[in-house]
Design a protein around this motif. Structure first.
Motif, short mmCIF file in Angstrom:
data_model
loop_
_atom_site.label_atom_id
_atom_site.label_comp_id
_atom_site.label_asym_id
_atom_site.label_seq_id
_atom_site.Cartn_x
_atom_site.Cartn_y
_atom_site.Cartn_z
N LEU A 3 0.85 -1.19 0.00
CA LEU A 3 0.00 0.00 0.00
C LEU A 3 0.88 1.24 0.00
O LEU A 3 1.96 1.26 0.58
CB LEU A 3 -0.90 -0.01 1.23
CG LEU A 3 -1.94 -1.13 1.30
CD1 LEU A 3 -2.67 -1.08 2.64
CD2 LEU A 3 -2.93 -1.04 0.15
N PRO A 4 0.42 2.34 -0.64
CA PRO A 4 1.21 3.57 -0.64
C PRO A 4 1.31 4.14 0.77
O PRO A 4 0.38 3.99 1.58
CB PRO A 4 0.43 4.49 -1.56
CG PRO A 4 -0.97 3.96 -1.56
CD PRO A 4 -0.83 2.48 -1.41
N THR A 5 2.43 4.75 1.08
CA THR A 5 2.57 5.37 2.39
C THR A 5 1.59 6.53 2.51
O THR A 5 1.34 7.25 1.54
CB THR A 5 4.01 5.89 2.60
OG1 THR A 5 4.33 6.79 1.53
CG2 THR A 5 5.00 4.74 2.61
N PRO A 6 1.02 6.75 3.69
CA PRO A 6 0.01 7.80 3.85
C PRO A 6 0.64 9.19 3.95
O PRO A 6 1.82 9.34 4.28
CB PRO A 6 -0.66 7.42 5.17
CG PRO A 6 0.41 6.72 5.95
CD PRO A 6 1.21 5.96 4.93
N TRP A 7 -0.16 10.19 3.66
CA TRP A 7 0.27 11.57 3.88
C TRP A 7 0.29 11.85 5.37
O TRP A 7 -0.51 11.31 6.14
CB TRP A 7 -0.70 12.54 3.19
CG TRP A 7 -0.65 12.46 1.70
CD1 TRP A 7 -1.47 11.75 0.89
CD2 TRP A 7 0.30 13.11 0.84
NE1 TRP A 7 -1.11 11.91 -0.43
CE2 TRP A 7 -0.03 12.74 -0.48
CE3 TRP A 7 1.38 13.95 1.05
CZ2 TRP A 7 0.69 13.19 -1.58
CZ3 TRP A 7 2.10 14.40 -0.03
CH2 TRP A 7 1.77 14.03 -1.33
N GLN A 8 1.20 12.71 5.80
CA GLN A 8 1.26 13.11 7.20
C GLN A 8 1.78 14.54 7.30
O GLN A 8 2.27 15.13 6.33
CB GLN A 8 2.16 12.17 7.99
CG GLN A 8 3.62 12.16 7.56
CD GLN A 8 4.51 11.45 8.57
OE1 GLN A 8 4.55 11.84 9.76
NE2 GLN A 8 5.21 10.40 8.13
N THR A 9 1.67 15.08 8.49
CA THR A 9 2.10 16.44 8.74
C THR A 9 3.55 16.46 9.22
O THR A 9 3.96 15.62 10.01
CB THR A 9 1.21 17.11 9.81
OG1 THR A 9 -0.13 17.15 9.33
CG2 THR A 9 1.69 18.53 10.10
N ALA A 10 4.31 17.41 8.69
CA ALA A 10 5.70 17.61 9.12
C ALA A 10 5.88 19.07 9.52
O ALA A 10 5.41 19.97 8.82
CB ALA A 10 6.66 17.25 8.00
N THR A 11 6.54 19.29 10.63
CA THR A 11 6.78 20.65 11.12
C THR A 11 8.20 21.09 10.78
O THR A 11 9.16 20.35 11.03
CB THR A 11 6.60 20.72 12.65
OG1 THR A 11 5.26 20.28 12.98
CG2 THR A 11 6.80 22.14 13.15
N VAL A 12 8.32 22.26 10.20
CA VAL A 12 9.63 22.81 9.83
C VAL A 12 10.31 23.30 11.10
O VAL A 12 9.83 24.22 11.77
CB VAL A 12 9.49 23.96 8.82
CG1 VAL A 12 10.87 24.50 8.45
CG2 VAL A 12 8.74 23.49 7.58
N THR A 13 11.45 22.70 11.44
CA THR A 13 12.16 23.08 12.67
C THR A 13 13.44 23.86 12.39
O THR A 13 14.00 24.46 13.31
CB THR A 13 12.50 21.84 13.51
OG1 THR A 13 13.35 20.96 12.74
CG2 THR A 13 11.24 21.10 13.91
N ASP A 14 13.90 23.85 11.15
CA ASP A 14 15.11 24.60 10.83
C ASP A 14 15.17 24.80 9.32
O ASP A 14 14.73 23.94 8.55
CB ASP A 14 16.36 23.84 11.29
CG ASP A 14 17.64 24.64 11.08
OD1 ASP A 14 17.70 25.80 11.55
OD2 ASP A 14 18.57 24.13 10.43
#
Length: 232
Positions: A3-14
């Motif tokens: 199965l394709p990997t799901p979308w998720q949220t990523a926070t920009v830390t730098d």
């Protein structure tokens, strides 16, 4: 079928500048996933009216880093690269999916030679960082071709006996090698029959580098190629 990997949220830390036109974005994932050196993530942007644009970016960080680092070159009129460079700030959230890719992924055990042109160094940097973090820097030999010293990504890390820099337009003062295109003479001294070879860069660079390797007697089955095209 996987199965394709799901979308998720990523926070920009730098966010840090690599060159005049390239920035590295460090992202903390809501659902951290261990990637393989050589894999990539897709970044998706959604406008208020629902319009979406997405682009794939190779991971530059080592697999054991819980965050991921994506280095993005700003392209003229770039839809996604322009937004990342000109709008995104530390603390912002992005939608990402990955890690993706198997053919260009490194198993972190076999000795390899990486041959990069310009921004093609990004996935190979993940391999170099990983080999160093594991205490086996000799596993990865890296040759990087860039126009000038100012165009080199990760300049503070691409040093030492396992790395070679080829300047095609302007060499730094005191360089033992004059400026010029990557040649067989740059590759032959570090070719090793035990190493698989990972070539990454523009289509023209990859074709040229592959031709040099074949002329030097490297078997085509030892060469893996990933071509970078414009991703605006």
């Amino acid at each position: 079928m996987a199965l394709p990997t799901p979308w998720q949220t990523a926070t920009v830390t730098d966010i840090r500048a690599e060159t005049r036109t390239a920035k590295t974005f460090r992202l903390e994932l809501a659902d951290p996933r261990r990637h393989l050196a050589g894999q990539h993530y897709v970044v998706r942007l959604t406008a208020p009216d629902g319009y979406r644009a997405q682009r794939s970016y190779s991971v530059a960080s080592a697999p054991d880093d819980r965050a991921i680092e994506l280095t993005v070159e700003l392209l003229p009129g770039g839809e996604v690269s322009g937004f990342l460079h000109e709008v995104v700030e530390v603390g912002d959230e992005l939608e990402v999916r990955g890690p993706i890719g198997g053919f260009f992924a490194w198993d972190d055990e076999s000795p390899i030679l990486g041959v990069a042109g310009g921004s093609g160094v990004v996935p190979l940097m993940s391999m170099l960082r990983h080999s160093r973090a594991q205490g086996h820097p000799d596993l990865v030999q890296l040759v990087v071709s860039v126009r000038t010293p100012a165009d080199l990504y990760y300049a503070g890390e691409i040093t030492g006996p396992e790395t070679t820099i080829v300047h095609t337009r302007q060499a730094p003062a005191g360089s033992h090698r004059p400026a010029g295109r990557l040649s067989a003479g740059d590759l032959e001294p570090i070719l090793d029959a035990d190493r698989e070879i990972y070539v990454c860069g523009s289509p023209g660079f990859c074709d040229g580098a592959t031709a040099l390797l074949l002329d030097l007697g490297v078997d085509t089955h030892r060469i893996r190629v990933e071509r970078f095209g414009p991703t605006r």
